[in-house]
Write an enzyme that holds these catalytic residues in place. Structure first.
Site, short mmCIF file in Angstrom:
data_model
loop_
_atom_site.label_atom_id
_atom_site.label_comp_id
_atom_site.label_asym_id
_atom_site.label_seq_id
_atom_site.Cartn_x
_atom_site.Cartn_y
_atom_site.Cartn_z
N HIS A 9 0.92 -1.38 -0.13
CA HIS A 9 0.11 0.01 -0.04
C HIS A 9 1.00 1.12 0.04
CE1 HIS A 9 -3.64 2.41 1.49
NE2 HIS A 9 -2.56 3.14 2.05
N GLU A 10 1.82 1.51 0.85
CA GLU A 10 2.77 2.47 1.05
C GLU A 10 3.58 2.61 -0.32
OE1 GLU A 10 2.10 4.64 3.06
OE2 GLU A 10 0.99 3.37 4.43
N HIS A 37 -5.69 7.19 -1.99
CA HIS A 37 -6.98 6.11 -1.31
C HIS A 37 -8.02 6.35 -2.22
CE1 HIS A 37 -4.82 7.13 2.84
NE2 HIS A 37 -4.48 5.81 2.44
N HIS A 57 1.36 4.52 -2.72
CA HIS A 57 1.32 6.03 -2.39
C HIS A 57 2.59 6.75 -3.10
CE1 HIS A 57 -2.04 6.42 -0.17
NE2 HIS A 57 -1.52 6.06 1.11
N TYR A 93 -10.12 2.07 1.99
CA TYR A 93 -10.21 1.65 3.28
C TYR A 93 -11.36 0.62 3.53
CZ TYR A 93 -8.21 6.05 5.29
OH TYR A 93 -7.33 6.99 5.45
ZN ZN Z 1 -2.54 5.04 2.65
#
Ligand code: ZN
Length: 281
Positions: free
Chosen positions: A181-182, A191, A185, A241
């Site tokens: 996930h990071e 997101h 980014h 999320y």
């Molecule tokens: Zn994030």
């Protein structure tokens, strides 16, 4: 991917609700059969449980609300905004994030700090990205722009390539999935729930969001910093999320339009994630 289901009830009792929020007694989390992600999936935070001072500013052409924590500018919990990305002066001809700040030739140069424990989280995440996308990760020698993976208070990253050295910060609780996930980014992904069209797909239940975390659920304009939204909202995105992320009371913060809940997914890139990255890179 074949998945099994595992109740997270036992984990919630020990982790608590302040540091990691994706716990509720009813919630179950999809867990892949691979050993890499057999732990509770949670939404990422740079400084779990810490609240900074609320700031307003501009990111690209977009007005944003972010938090200043420990001298860093934190957007949506785990995105660290570089000073060069905030409050730009002069006319903005292009936005940051998805549309700019891309890694040239889809190559990310990186180093791993020697003090970082469980470095297989990084190497496994890199292997995953290289298996499913055209992005390549090369150990940095003398390149000016690169990512260093290091120990952090939580899980966090800059958004896109910011120039010079930048960091992906990983606390011991950050899994391989959180690391994937990071890296998303760092490649320029935001997101999934901040998409401009998200209200077509989800309800945001503001009354259930922990105080101070409301801005993790802001949506942004298509021409602002969030750049391009690819395809339809992807509930299975590793950048999305879960229904209970940052819940104050065990009730959902996000549901589908029919009111049903969905799991947070931190096992690997979804088909939609891969398609979006293919378009970007
Ligand atoms: Zn994030």
């Amino acid at each position: 991917m074949k998945t099994t289901r595992l109740s997270v009830l036992a984990l919630c009792a020990t982790v608590g609700m302040t540091a990691f929020s994706s716990c509720s007694k009813e919630q179950e989390t999809a867990v892949p059969t691979s050993s890499a992600a057999k732990q509770e999936a949670k939404a990422e935070e740079a400084y779990p449980g810490e609240r900074g001072t609320v700031q307003t500013g501009k990111f690209g052409s977009e007005s944003i609300v972010y938090q200043q924590i420990n001298g860093e500018n934190i957007l949506e919990g785990d995105i660290i905004l570089a000073a060069s990305q905030l409050n730009p002066t002069g006319p903005q001809t292009e936005s940051a994030g998805r549309n700019t700040g891309k890694w040239p030739s889809a190559v990310v140069y990186y180093t791993i700090d020697a003090a970082l424990p469980s470095q297989n989280r990084v190497t496994d995440a890199i292997t995953h990205w290289q298996t499913y996308t055209a992005v390549r990760f090369v150990k940095r020698t003398t390149q000016a722009n690169y990512v260093t993976f290091r120990v952090g208070s939580g899980c966090s990253s800059n958004i896109g390539m910011i120039g010079g050295r930048q960091y992906i910060n990983l606390a011991s609780g950050c899994s391989t999935g959180n690391t994937i996930h990071e890296i998303g980014h760092a490649l320029g992904l935001f997101h999934e729930q901040t998409r401009n069209d998200r209200d077509t797909y989800v309800n945001i239940l503001t009354q259930n969001i922990q105080a101070g975390y409301e801005n993790n659920f802001t949506k942004y304009g298509v021409s602002g910093y969030s750049g391009t939204d690819f395809g339809a909202l992807d509930f299975g995105s590793i950048m999305m999320y879960g229904s209970f992320s940052f819940s104050s009371n065990g009730q959902p913060t996000i549901t589908k339009k029919d009111g049903s809940t969905f799991d947070i997914q931190r096992s690997g890139l979804s088909a939609g994630d891969r398609a979006g990255i293919d378009i970007m890179y």
